[in-house]
Design an enzyme around this catalytic site. Structure first.
Site, PDB file in Angstrom:
ATOM      1  N   LYS A 133      13.917 165.397  98.840  1.00 37.25           N
ATOM      2  CA  LYS A 133      12.822 164.438  98.628  1.00 37.25           C
ATOM      3  C   LYS A 133      11.917 164.980  97.512  1.00 37.25           C
ATOM      4  O   LYS A 133      10.813 165.473  97.732  1.00 37.25           O
ATOM      5  CB  LYS A 133      12.045 164.203  99.921  1.00 37.25           C
ATOM      6  CG  LYS A 133      11.267 162.880  99.939  1.00 37.25           C
ATOM      7  CD  LYS A 133      10.792 162.544 101.325  1.00 37.25           C
ATOM      8  CE  LYS A 133       9.941 161.284 101.369  1.00 37.25           C
ATOM      9  NZ  LYS A 133      10.708 160.063 101.024  1.00 37.25           N
ATOM     10  N   GLU A 185      22.291 153.517  98.566  1.00 33.44           N
ATOM     11  CA  GLU A 185      21.033 153.205  99.242  1.00 33.44           C
ATOM     12  C   GLU A 185      20.186 152.350  98.330  1.00 33.44           C
ATOM     13  O   GLU A 185      20.628 151.951  97.252  1.00 33.44           O
ATOM     14  CB  GLU A 185      20.296 154.494  99.619  1.00 33.44           C
ATOM     15  CG  GLU A 185      19.950 155.391  98.444  1.00 33.44           C
ATOM     16  CD  GLU A 185      19.265 156.677  98.859  1.00 33.44           C
ATOM     17  OE1 GLU A 185      18.803 156.782 100.012  1.00 33.44           O
ATOM     18  OE2 GLU A 185      19.168 157.585  98.008  1.00 33.44           O
ATOM     19  N   LEU A 228      18.991 159.903 100.336  1.00 36.01           N
ATOM     20  CA  LEU A 228      17.906 160.570 101.044  1.00 36.01           C
ATOM     21  C   LEU A 228      17.887 159.997 102.457  1.00 36.01           C
ATOM     22  O   LEU A 228      17.564 158.826 102.650  1.00 36.01           O
ATOM     23  CB  LEU A 228      16.568 160.323 100.356  1.00 36.01           C
ATOM     24  CG  LEU A 228      15.356 160.924 101.061  1.00 36.01           C
ATOM     25  CD1 LEU A 228      15.421 162.452 101.061  1.00 36.01           C
ATOM     26  CD2 LEU A 228      14.059 160.455 100.413  1.00 36.01           C
ATOM     27  N   TYR A 247       7.947 166.000  98.443  1.00 41.29           N
ATOM     28  CA  TYR A 247       6.908 165.222  99.112  1.00 41.29           C
ATOM     29  C   TYR A 247       7.426 164.652 100.420  1.00 41.29           C
ATOM     30  O   TYR A 247       8.621 164.652 100.691  1.00 41.29           O
ATOM     31  CB  TYR A 247       6.394 164.111  98.204  1.00 41.29           C
ATOM     32  CG  TYR A 247       7.350 162.950  98.022  1.00 41.29           C
ATOM     33  CD1 TYR A 247       7.164 161.755  98.710  1.00 41.29           C
ATOM     34  CD2 TYR A 247       8.437 163.049  97.153  1.00 41.29           C
ATOM     35  CE1 TYR A 247       8.036 160.691  98.541  1.00 41.29           C
ATOM     36  CE2 TYR A 247       9.315 161.987  96.980  1.00 41.29           C
ATOM     37  CZ  TYR A 247       9.111 160.813  97.674  1.00 41.29           C
ATOM     38  OH  TYR A 247       9.975 159.757  97.513  1.00 41.29           O
TER      39      TYR A 247
END
Length: 277
Positions: free
Chosen positions: A144, A176, A200, A30
């Site tokens: 993703k 992250e 990501l 996505y």
């Protein structure tokens, strides 16, 4: 209105097969793309990341970049709001039976758009809280992927703890956020985890670095530890919908005595200028 497999239809009329691998396995990817002043923001960069994710899981891109642009702009014409957030999802498609391996299938493409409600600088200056948790996700976080169960559970925990984000770490090193990238300012240097399979790399992350470079801020794309995080001069998170958000408390410990730093303010202002160019 939404877009589903070549058609613009009402959202309540959009349906997929129960044999779609996106439904059965979370087998898809996505993108989330912001719209500012009625214009798609950094479309080329988002489409490049989309292509990278598709290549990583062996799904053929169903459209050219030009076609993607045409579809997204047509969808936006159904809405009058100047600021939107596009959600674009591609699954591997519909299989005849439930099995883990796959053959060549026709991808399922779904796109919707929602109003993007960004926080004002005044609101952001109040600061936000986070907690830390071990990073239990798989080792290809650079894709993703729609397979987001760990992120879902982290986000639910953040909601239950009444904090903005969960900051993740492997061993002692910060990776992250559950739904964001993390930045630390220490001694006038900006630190953030390097782009690799453990994070990501967000488009907004790149824009933060671009904004910092505009002010000649020293940048180190290297991991930093939980202990360093606790003694940071400033701490931020970023994502397409949050933009650049200052974190002033982690695990109930204040960052910079709970004050927003001047570096964040300058980088935030530059980022806002980028949105209007």
């Amino acid at each position: 209105m939404v877009f589903l497999n070549g058609e613009f239809i009402k959202k309540n009329q959009a349906h997929i097969s129960v044999m779609d691998r996106g439904f059965l396995f979370g087998d898809g990817v996505y993108e989330v793309i912001p719209i500012y002043n009625g214009k798609i923001f950094r479309l080329d960069e988002h489409l490049l990341r989309l292509q990278t994710s598709l290549d990583s899981i062996k799904i053929k891109n169903p459209y050219s970049s030009k076609k993607w642009g045409s579809i997204l702009n047509k969808l936006l014409k159904f809405y009058n709001n100047q600021e939107q957030s596009i959600y674009l999802q591609i699954s591997r498609g519909i299989s005849n039976k439930r099995q883990h391996s796959f053959s060549n299938l026709t991808p399922t493409v779904y796109i919707e758009t929602n109003i993007l409600l960004t926080k004002t600088k005044k609101t952001l200056r109040t600061g936000f809280s986070a907690i830390t948790q071990p990073d239990i996700r798989w080792s290809r976080c650079d894709i993703k992927s729609t397979s987001l169960l760990a992120n879902v559970m982290y986000s639910q925990q953040a909601k239950e703890k009444n904090v903005e984000e969960i900051i993740l770490y492997q061993g002692t090193q910060v990776t992250e956020g559950a739904t964001s990238n993390v930045f630390m300012i220490k001694n006038n240097t900006l630190y953030t985890h390097p782009t690799n399979t453990h994070i990501l790399s967000g488009i907004t992350r790149d824009l933060v670095l671009e904004s910092a470079k505009a002010y000649h801020i020293s940048i180190q794309e290297t991991s930093f530890s939980i202990n360093e995080l606790n003694t940071a001069d400033e701490l931020w998170i970023s994502s397409s919908t949050r933009e650049i958000m200052p974190i002033t408390k982690v695990d109930n410990k204040l960052i910079n005595n709970g004050h927003i730093g001047s570096v964040w303010s300058r980088v935030y202002d530059y980022y806002q200028n980028l949105k209007n160019t």
